[in-house]
Design a protein around this motif. Structure first.
Motif, PDB file in Angstrom:
ATOM      1  N   TYR A   1       0.761  -1.325  -0.154  1.00  0.00           N
ATOM      2  CA  TYR A   1       0.248   0.159  -0.046  1.00  0.00           C
ATOM      3  C   TYR A   1       0.628   1.313   0.022  1.00  0.00           C
ATOM      4  N   PRO A   2       0.501   2.169  -0.597  1.00  0.00           N
ATOM      5  CA  PRO A   2      -0.509   2.332  -1.486  1.00  0.00           C
ATOM      6  C   PRO A   2      -0.243   1.618  -2.814  1.00  0.00           C
ATOM      7  N   SER A   3      -0.969   0.886  -3.498  1.00  0.00           N
ATOM      8  CA  SER A   3      -0.842   0.048  -4.772  1.00  0.00           C
ATOM      9  C   SER A   3      -1.259   1.143  -5.715  1.00  0.00           C
ATOM     10  N   ILE A   4      -0.898   0.505  -7.188  1.00  0.00           N
ATOM     11  CA  ILE A   4      -1.249   1.227  -8.356  1.00  0.00           C
ATOM     12  C   ILE A   4      -2.780   1.413  -8.455  1.00  0.00           C
ATOM     13  N   ALA A   5      -3.490   0.414  -7.902  1.00  0.00           N
ATOM     14  CA  ALA A   5      -4.783   0.467  -8.223  1.00  0.00           C
ATOM     15  C   ALA A   5      -5.416   1.710  -7.294  1.00  0.00           C
ATOM     16  N   VAL A   6      -4.775   1.786  -6.068  1.00  0.00           N
ATOM     17  CA  VAL A   6      -5.251   2.918  -5.149  1.00  0.00           C
ATOM     18  C   VAL A   6      -5.130   4.349  -5.780  1.00  0.00           C
ATOM     19  N   ILE A   7      -3.749   4.430  -6.250  1.00  0.00           N
ATOM     20  CA  ILE A   7      -3.409   5.777  -6.892  1.00  0.00           C
ATOM     21  C   ILE A   7      -4.127   5.874  -8.173  1.00  0.00           C
ATOM     22  N   LYS A   8      -4.695   4.940  -8.928  1.00  0.00           N
ATOM     23  CA  LYS A   8      -5.615   5.001 -10.150  1.00  0.00           C
ATOM     24  C   LYS A   8      -6.952   5.449  -9.642  1.00  0.00           C
ATOM     25  N   LYS A   9      -7.434   4.923  -8.564  1.00  0.00           N
ATOM     26  CA  LYS A   9      -8.690   5.234  -8.002  1.00  0.00           C
ATOM     27  C   LYS A   9      -8.539   6.713  -7.459  1.00  0.00           C
ATOM     28  N   ASP A  10      -7.441   7.406  -7.026  1.00  0.00           N
ATOM     29  CA  ASP A  10      -7.555   8.539  -6.643  1.00  0.00           C
ATOM     30  C   ASP A  10      -7.545   9.607  -7.738  1.00  0.00           C
ATOM     31  N   ILE A  11      -6.993   9.229  -8.904  1.00  0.00           N
ATOM     32  CA  ILE A  11      -6.753   9.875 -10.010  1.00  0.00           C
ATOM     33  C   ILE A  11      -8.453   9.825 -10.578  1.00  0.00           C
ATOM     34  N   ASP A  12      -9.086   8.525 -10.743  1.00  0.00           N
ATOM     35  CA  ASP A  12     -10.397   8.538 -11.282  1.00  0.00           C
ATOM     36  C   ASP A  12     -11.282   9.418 -10.274  1.00  0.00           C
ATOM     37  N   ASN A  13     -11.139   9.584  -8.879  1.00  0.00           N
ATOM     38  CA  ASN A  13     -12.065  10.070  -8.208  1.00  0.00           C
ATOM     39  C   ASN A  13     -11.611  11.906  -8.333  1.00  0.00           C
ATOM     40  N   GLY A  14     -10.587  12.238  -8.886  1.00  0.00           N
ATOM     41  CA  GLY A  14     -10.133  13.652  -8.913  1.00  0.00           C
ATOM     42  C   GLY A  14      -9.501  13.987  -7.648  1.00  0.00           C
ATOM     43  N   VAL A  15      -9.037  13.138  -6.729  1.00  0.00           N
ATOM     44  CA  VAL A  15      -8.485  13.446  -5.618  1.00  0.00           C
ATOM     45  C   VAL A  15      -6.837  13.527  -5.418  1.00  0.00           C
ATOM     46  N   GLY A  16      -6.228  13.098  -6.514  1.00  0.00           N
ATOM     47  CA  GLY A  16      -4.793  12.966  -6.480  1.00  0.00           C
ATOM     48  C   GLY A  16      -4.354  14.109  -7.190  1.00  0.00           C
ATOM     49  N   TYR A  17      -3.325  14.541  -6.429  1.00  0.00           N
ATOM     50  CA  TYR A  17      -2.510  15.860  -6.704  1.00  0.00           C
ATOM     51  C   TYR A  17      -1.046  15.750  -6.869  1.00  0.00           C
ATOM     52  N   VAL A  18      -0.418  16.294  -7.634  1.00  0.00           N
ATOM     53  CA  VAL A  18       1.063  16.347  -7.825  1.00  0.00           C
ATOM     54  C   VAL A  18       1.548  17.532  -7.845  1.00  0.00           C
ATOM     55  N   SER A  19       2.890  17.555  -7.100  1.00  0.00           N
ATOM     56  CA  SER A  19       3.659  18.868  -7.072  1.00  0.00           C
ATOM     57  C   SER A  19       4.675  18.655  -8.129  1.00  0.00           C
ATOM     58  N   VAL A  20       4.707  19.628  -9.105  1.00  0.00           N
ATOM     59  CA  VAL A  20       5.813  19.782 -10.219  1.00  0.00           C
ATOM     60  C   VAL A  20       6.608  20.639 -10.120  1.00  0.00           C
ATOM     61  N   GLN A  21       7.965  20.437 -10.221  1.00  0.00           N
ATOM     62  CA  GLN A  21       9.128  21.483 -10.340  1.00  0.00           C
ATOM     63  C   GLN A  21      10.042  21.056 -11.385  1.00  0.00           C
ATOM     64  N   ASN A  22      10.230  22.245 -12.057  1.00  0.00           N
ATOM     65  CA  ASN A  22      11.054  22.292 -13.281  1.00  0.00           C
ATOM     66  C   ASN A  22      10.665  21.058 -14.436  1.00  0.00           C
ATOM     67  N   GLY A  23       9.009  20.902 -14.367  1.00  0.00           N
ATOM     68  CA  GLY A  23       8.560  19.684 -15.084  1.00  0.00           C
ATOM     69  C   GLY A  23       8.725  18.455 -14.798  1.00  0.00           C
ATOM     70  N   SER A  24       9.238  18.373 -13.475  1.00  0.00           N
ATOM     71  CA  SER A  24       9.097  16.726 -12.921  1.00  0.00           C
ATOM     72  C   SER A  24       8.168  16.709 -11.680  1.00  0.00           C
ATOM     73  N   VAL A  25       7.489  15.751 -11.990  1.00  0.00           N
ATOM     74  CA  VAL A  25       6.652  15.348 -10.720  1.00  0.00           C
ATOM     75  C   VAL A  25       7.496  14.826  -9.486  1.00  0.00           C
ATOM     76  N   VAL A  26       7.348  15.765  -8.278  1.00  0.00           N
ATOM     77  CA  VAL A  26       8.098  15.387  -7.182  1.00  0.00           C
ATOM     78  C   VAL A  26       7.638  15.242  -5.928  1.00  0.00           C
ATOM     79  N   GLY A  27       6.229  15.138  -6.018  1.00  0.00           N
ATOM     80  CA  GLY A  27       5.443  15.027  -4.730  1.00  0.00           C
ATOM     81  C   GLY A  27       3.900  14.770  -5.126  1.00  0.00           C
ATOM     82  N   TYR A  28       3.223  13.923  -4.279  1.00  0.00           N
ATOM     83  CA  TYR A  28       1.980  13.369  -4.411  1.00  0.00           C
ATOM     84  C   TYR A  28       1.232  13.237  -3.231  1.00  0.00           C
ATOM     85  N   ALA A  29      -0.102  13.733  -3.186  1.00  0.00           N
ATOM     86  CA  ALA A  29      -0.817  13.596  -2.119  1.00  0.00           C
ATOM     87  C   ALA A  29      -2.414  13.490  -2.676  1.00  0.00           C
ATOM     88  N   ALA A  30      -3.073  12.510  -1.951  1.00  0.00           N
ATOM     89  CA  ALA A  30      -4.405  12.459  -2.021  1.00  0.00           C
ATOM     90  C   ALA A  30      -5.189  13.483  -1.208  1.00  0.00           C
TER      91      ALA A  30
END
Length: 171
Positions: A36-65
């Motif tokens: 945990y968290p599995s890829i299925a959990v992250i996909k569900k976050d994205i599906d539900n619109g609750v997954g957020y990423v922090s992007v610096q210099n064009g790269s994803v460097v952080g994640y939170a639901a």
């Protein structure tokens, strides 16, 4: 920059999750050591619109639901024990890429959670963590979170905290 996570981010997010799992393992913590968290959990976050990423210099460097729908597990603590009302934002699965740590990424994701909550009229956070997660505990202490009790998930106990936005000096 903080934005909603997209399916094209999944591989990077899972690498960041892997970094977090390794960091917790180094601390001797069993949290997130069971897949945990599995890829299925992250996909569900994205599906539900609750997954957020922090992007610096064009790269994803952080994640939170970031959830505005509450957390069922928090009902294990009586309403009068919480310092926040029934409408609160929850941050789960907060993690930062190893090479980007200590650059304010986690704080920026927390600020985004506050912004989203304020947009819908919420005035506080609720969050939980493993008692051995010293990095998360330090951040919550710095932000002024208050301990409210212990909650239980299938994966074990977690310490629950909350914060009213008006009392936060940093956010």
């Amino acid at each position: 920059m903080i934005r909603r996570a997209e399916f094209r981010d999944i591989d990077t997010i899972m690498c960041i999750v892997g970094d977090a799992q390794a960091a917790l393992r180094e601390l001797g913590i069993d949290q997130w050591q069971d897949g945990y968290p599995s890829i299925a959990v992250i996909k569900k976050d994205i599906d539900n619109g609750v997954g957020y990423v922090s992007v610096q210099n064009g790269s994803v460097v952080g994640y939170a639901a970031i959830l505005l729908t509450g957390e069922v597990a928090y009902k294990q603590i009586a309403d009068n024990e919480w310092g926040t009302g029934e409408d609160y934002v929850v941050v789960h699965r907060l993690c930062v890429k190893n090479i980007a740590k200590r650059n304010g990424i986690a704080l920026s994701l927390m600020k985004k959670a506050k912004e989203l909550a304020m947009e819908v009229g919420y005035s506080g956070f609720r969050i939980d963590t493993h008692r051995g997660n010293i990095r998360m505990l330090r951040m919550m202490d710095k932000l002024g979170f208050k301990y409210r009790g212990i909650i239980y998930y299938e994966s074990g106990e977690r310490l629950a905290y909350d914060l009213k936005f008006s009392k936060s000096l940093v956010l």
